[in-house]
Scaffold this motif. Structure first.
Motif, PDB file in Angstrom:
ATOM      1  N   ASP A  41      13.521  35.432  49.992  1.00 19.99           N
ATOM      2  CA  ASP A  41      12.583  36.324  49.300  1.00 19.99           C
ATOM      3  C   ASP A  41      13.530  36.996  48.327  1.00 19.99           C
ATOM      4  O   ASP A  41      13.176  37.296  47.115  1.00 19.99           O
ATOM      5  CB  ASP A  41      11.996  37.420  50.184  1.00 19.99           C
ATOM      6  CG  ASP A  41      10.778  36.686  50.897  1.00 19.99           C
ATOM      7  OD1 ASP A  41      10.418  35.669  50.605  1.00 19.99           O
ATOM      8  OD2 ASP A  41      10.459  37.333  52.064  1.00 19.99           O
ATOM      9  N   LYS A  42      14.522  37.476  48.713  1.00 18.47           N
ATOM     10  CA  LYS A  42      15.743  38.121  47.755  1.00 18.47           C
ATOM     11  C   LYS A  42      15.929  37.263  46.554  1.00 18.47           C
ATOM     12  O   LYS A  42      16.099  37.486  45.336  1.00 18.47           O
ATOM     13  CB  LYS A  42      16.839  38.631  48.454  1.00 18.47           C
ATOM     14  CG  LYS A  42      17.640  39.439  47.451  1.00 18.47           C
ATOM     15  CD  LYS A  42      18.832  40.107  48.361  1.00 18.47           C
ATOM     16  CE  LYS A  42      19.750  40.923  47.155  1.00 18.47           C
ATOM     17  NZ  LYS A  42      20.901  41.776  48.246  1.00 18.47           N
ATOM     18  N   LEU A  43      16.405  35.913  46.913  1.00 19.74           N
ATOM     19  CA  LEU A  43      16.892  34.963  45.748  1.00 19.74           C
ATOM     20  C   LEU A  43      15.440  34.739  44.661  1.00 19.74           C
ATOM     21  O   LEU A  43      15.837  34.551  43.602  1.00 19.74           O
ATOM     22  CB  LEU A  43      17.372  33.780  46.391  1.00 19.74           C
ATOM     23  CG  LEU A  43      17.742  32.632  45.485  1.00 19.74           C
ATOM     24  CD1 LEU A  43      18.822  33.028  44.435  1.00 19.74           C
ATOM     25  CD2 LEU A  43      18.115  31.498  45.905  1.00 19.74           C
ATOM     26  N   ALA A  44      14.294  34.876  45.404  1.00 19.72           N
ATOM     27  CA  ALA A  44      13.341  34.459  44.527  1.00 19.72           C
ATOM     28  C   ALA A  44      13.028  35.655  43.563  1.00 19.72           C
ATOM     29  O   ALA A  44      12.354  35.160  42.507  1.00 19.72           O
ATOM     30  CB  ALA A  44      12.164  34.073  45.326  1.00 19.72           C
ATOM     31  N   LYS A  45      13.287  36.815  44.039  1.00 20.64           N
ATOM     32  CA  LYS A  45      13.140  37.888  42.946  1.00 20.64           C
ATOM     33  C   LYS A  45      14.131  37.688  41.780  1.00 20.64           C
ATOM     34  O   LYS A  45      14.127  38.265  40.974  1.00 20.64           O
ATOM     35  CB  LYS A  45      13.266  39.043  43.560  1.00 20.64           C
ATOM     36  CG  LYS A  45      11.972  39.473  44.669  1.00 20.64           C
ATOM     37  CD  LYS A  45      10.881  40.117  43.540  1.00 20.64           C
ATOM     38  CE  LYS A  45       9.739  40.466  44.697  1.00 20.64           C
ATOM     39  NZ  LYS A  45       8.734  40.876  43.648  1.00 20.64           N
ATOM     40  N   LEU A  46      15.106  37.152  41.877  1.00 21.31           N
ATOM     41  CA  LEU A  46      16.431  37.047  41.041  1.00 21.31           C
ATOM     42  C   LEU A  46      15.864  35.794  40.083  1.00 21.31           C
ATOM     43  O   LEU A  46      16.380  35.744  38.773  1.00 21.31           O
ATOM     44  CB  LEU A  46      17.537  36.945  41.661  1.00 21.31           C
ATOM     45  CG  LEU A  46      18.290  37.911  42.457  1.00 21.31           C
ATOM     46  CD1 LEU A  46      19.418  37.811  43.129  1.00 21.31           C
ATOM     47  CD2 LEU A  46      18.371  39.148  41.601  1.00 21.31           C
ATOM     48  N   ILE A  47      15.306  34.843  40.635  1.00 18.16           N
ATOM     49  CA  ILE A  47      15.133  33.689  39.727  1.00 18.16           C
ATOM     50  C   ILE A  47      14.191  34.137  38.542  1.00 18.16           C
ATOM     51  O   ILE A  47      13.210  34.551  38.652  1.00 18.16           O
ATOM     52  CB  ILE A  47      14.468  32.573  40.556  1.00 18.16           C
ATOM     53  CG1 ILE A  47      15.647  31.866  41.336  1.00 18.16           C
ATOM     54  CG2 ILE A  47      13.882  31.178  39.908  1.00 18.16           C
ATOM     55  CD1 ILE A  47      15.253  30.855  42.531  1.00 18.16           C
ATOM     56  N   GLY A  48      14.522  33.474  37.545  1.00 23.39           N
ATOM     57  CA  GLY A  48      13.782  33.808  36.286  1.00 23.39           C
ATOM     58  C   GLY A  48      14.133  35.105  35.245  1.00 23.39           C
ATOM     59  O   GLY A  48      13.629  35.252  34.430  1.00 23.39           O
ATOM     60  N   THR A  49      15.224  35.604  35.964  1.00 20.10           N
ATOM     61  CA  THR A  49      15.743  36.934  35.427  1.00 20.10           C
ATOM     62  C   THR A  49      17.156  36.727  35.089  1.00 20.10           C
ATOM     63  O   THR A  49      17.949  35.697  35.382  1.00 20.10           O
ATOM     64  CB  THR A  49      15.815  38.016  36.464  1.00 20.10           C
ATOM     65  OG1 THR A  49      16.854  37.920  37.241  1.00 20.10           O
ATOM     66  CG2 THR A  49      14.345  38.195  37.029  1.00 20.10           C
ATOM     67  N   PRO A  50      17.657  37.526  34.227  1.00 19.61           N
ATOM     68  CA  PRO A  50      19.291  37.460  33.726  1.00 19.61           C
ATOM     69  C   PRO A  50      20.262  37.517  34.675  1.00 19.61           C
ATOM     70  O   PRO A  50      21.261  36.879  34.666  1.00 19.61           O
ATOM     71  CB  PRO A  50      19.334  38.250  32.410  1.00 19.61           C
ATOM     72  CG  PRO A  50      17.900  38.730  32.198  1.00 19.61           C
ATOM     73  CD  PRO A  50      17.104  38.466  33.187  1.00 19.61           C
ATOM     74  N   ARG A  51      19.779  38.034  35.860  1.00 15.63           N
ATOM     75  CA  ARG A  51      20.629  38.326  37.021  1.00 15.63           C
ATOM     76  C   ARG A  51      20.991  37.474  37.820  1.00 15.63           C
ATOM     77  O   ARG A  51      21.344  37.402  38.857  1.00 15.63           O
ATOM     78  CB  ARG A  51      20.310  39.547  37.596  1.00 15.63           C
ATOM     79  CG  ARG A  51      20.384  40.998  36.759  1.00 15.63           C
ATOM     80  CD  ARG A  51      19.878  42.102  37.513  1.00 15.63           C
ATOM     81  NE  ARG A  51      20.355  42.450  38.707  1.00 15.63           N
ATOM     82  CZ  ARG A  51      19.993  42.482  39.946  1.00 15.63           C
ATOM     83  NH1 ARG A  51      18.341  42.141  40.076  1.00 15.63           N
ATOM     84  NH2 ARG A  51      20.491  42.436  41.016  1.00 15.63           N
ATOM     85  N   CYS A  52      20.065  36.316  37.857  1.00 15.04           N
ATOM     86  CA  CYS A  52      19.821  35.091  38.719  1.00 15.04           C
ATOM     87  C   CYS A  52      21.421  34.550  38.919  1.00 15.04           C
ATOM     88  O   CYS A  52      22.143  34.357  37.771  1.00 15.04           O
ATOM     89  CB  CYS A  52      19.015  33.885  38.295  1.00 15.04           C
ATOM     90  SG  CYS A  52      18.750  32.665  39.369  1.00 15.04           S
ATOM     91  N   PRO A  53      21.588  34.256  40.138  1.00 12.90           N
ATOM     92  CA  PRO A  53      23.031  33.812  40.407  1.00 12.90           C
ATOM     93  C   PRO A  53      22.834  32.019  40.060  1.00 12.90           C
ATOM     94  O   PRO A  53      21.874  31.709  39.888  1.00 12.90           O
ATOM     95  CB  PRO A  53      23.492  34.041  41.777  1.00 12.90           C
ATOM     96  CG  PRO A  53      21.951  34.186  42.268  1.00 12.90           C
ATOM     97  CD  PRO A  53      20.996  34.765  41.328  1.00 12.90           C
ATOM     98  N   ILE A  54      24.312  31.582  40.051  1.00 21.42           N
ATOM     99  CA  ILE A  54      24.291  29.970  39.725  1.00 21.42           C
ATOM    100  C   ILE A  54      23.917  29.497  41.057  1.00 21.42           C
ATOM    101  O   ILE A  54      24.430  29.996  42.315  1.00 21.42           O
ATOM    102  CB  ILE A  54      25.658  29.542  39.572  1.00 21.42           C
ATOM    103  CG1 ILE A  54      25.751  29.946  38.070  1.00 21.42           C
ATOM    104  CG2 ILE A  54      25.702  27.957  39.474  1.00 21.42           C
ATOM    105  CD1 ILE A  54      27.540  30.042  37.911  1.00 21.42           C
ATOM    106  N   ILE A  55      22.792  28.568  41.199  1.00 20.01           N
ATOM    107  CA  ILE A  55      22.388  27.951  42.519  1.00 20.01           C
ATOM    108  C   ILE A  55      23.068  26.701  42.490  1.00 20.01           C
ATOM    109  O   ILE A  55      22.645  25.487  41.718  1.00 20.01           O
ATOM    110  CB  ILE A  55      20.900  28.239  42.459  1.00 20.01           C
ATOM    111  CG1 ILE A  55      20.438  29.450  42.481  1.00 20.01           C
ATOM    112  CG2 ILE A  55      20.302  27.457  43.827  1.00 20.01           C
ATOM    113  CD1 ILE A  55      18.919  29.453  42.387  1.00 20.01           C
ATOM    114  N   LEU A  56      23.624  26.345  43.757  1.00 25.52           N
ATOM    115  CA  LEU A  56      24.118  24.921  43.848  1.00 25.52           C
ATOM    116  C   LEU A  56      23.412  24.458  45.274  1.00 25.52           C
ATOM    117  O   LEU A  56      23.243  24.969  46.091  1.00 25.52           O
ATOM    118  CB  LEU A  56      25.710  24.910  44.286  1.00 25.52           C
ATOM    119  CG  LEU A  56      26.453  25.705  43.304  1.00 25.52           C
ATOM    120  CD1 LEU A  56      28.093  25.799  43.742  1.00 25.52           C
ATOM    121  CD2 LEU A  56      26.402  25.081  41.944  1.00 25.52           C
TER     122      LEU A  56
END
Length: 278
Positions: free
Chosen positions: A10-25
């Motif tokens: 849920d926390k990662l979902a809030k970051l996806i689509g924003t400039p604060r999204c981390p690199i996801i591997l």
């Protein structure tokens, strides 16, 4: 409560689509990824061969910013790589519950198989007409925020799009007679959402605004004329298309966050008179 070095879906979902999204591997084993090829939005799939300790240095060198590692269920593959990255000074967490938890929560997944052209560094390459207005900024924003954060965009003369795409192995978009283009009443932004399988209420709302601004149908959404005005203003402010794209990223970031979080909010003046006086 998640472990200190974990992030919940849920926390990662809030970051996806924003400039604060981390690199996801995505570090699932090759066989598992072959069975289910969908990936988290913006995730970079890491083949098993690149997970060997002696092969990790080139990958680590490309990581600029915080990282979230996702394996099948959040066990050794993701926790181990996240720990190794932290030992190298990179802020890294693992996805709690891994891909399975994300999928089971009904969170968005994309089909990376739709990307048919990548360069030697694994970045998708896209080619379109120069002097962008709406779709040719909206689509790169969508790609960088949800599909491939490292994507490369080439803006060229309209007559040269097909030739440049063939020369550099890129994918032409928002030009006639190409896969990534308008279809009927839909603009290219709509087509990308459908083809990649991105289904989010905020993106659906944004798509209507983009469609209205891009196809001279301002009646589709009250915000469409505003997006068109801002887009045309940016096109006058920048002679360099890539500089315009960077400025446009912030514009679409703002529209996306409004679509996601602020559609019910209004504003008036003054809002803070002492005693609540009218």
């Amino acid at each position: 409560m998640p472990a200190p070095d974990a992030i919940t879906p849920d926390k990662l979902a809030k970051l996806i689509g924003t400039p604060r999204c981390p690199i996801i591997l995505d570090t699932r084993r090759d066989a598992l990824r072959a069975e289910d090829a969908l990936v988290l939005p913006g995730a970079r799939a890491i083949p098993e061969v690149e997970m060997a300790p002696e092969r990790l240095a080139p990958l680590i060198a490309t990581l600029q910013g915080p990282v979230v590692v996702a394996c099948a269920e959040g066990h050794s593959r993701s926790q181990g790589l996240a720990a190794l990255l932290r030992s190298q000074g990179i802020a890294a967490e693992y996805l709690e519950g891994g891909y399975a938890a994300w999928r089971d929560a009904g969170l968005p997944l994309i089909d990376p198989g739709k990307i048919t052209a990548r360069d030697a560094e694994g970045r998708s390459v896209w080619v379109t007409r120069s002097r962008p207005k709406v779709d040719r900024i909206a689509c790169p924003w969508l790609i960088r925020r949800f599909i491939d954060p490292r994507a490369v965009f080439l803006y060229v003369a309209p007559a040269e799009v097909a030739g440049v795409a063939a020369l550099f192995g890129g994918m032409a978009f928002d030009v006639e007679d190409t896969f990534w283009s308008h279809r009927g009443d839909l603009c290219t932004f709509d087509v990308m959402l459908a083809e990649f399988g991105l289904k989010l209420p905020a993106l659906d709302r944004l798509a209507v605004i983009v469609r209205g601004a891009d196809t001279a149908r301002p009646d589709l959404a009250p915000e469409a004329p505003g997006l068109l005005a801002a887009s045309l203003g940016l096109s006058r402010m920048y002679s360099d298309d890539l500089e315009q794209l960077e400025a446009g990223m912030a514009l679409y970031d703002a529209f996306y966050r409004w679509c996601r979080d602020a559609t019910g909010e209004t504003h008036n003046w003054p809002t803070n008179r002492p005693g609540g006086a009218a």
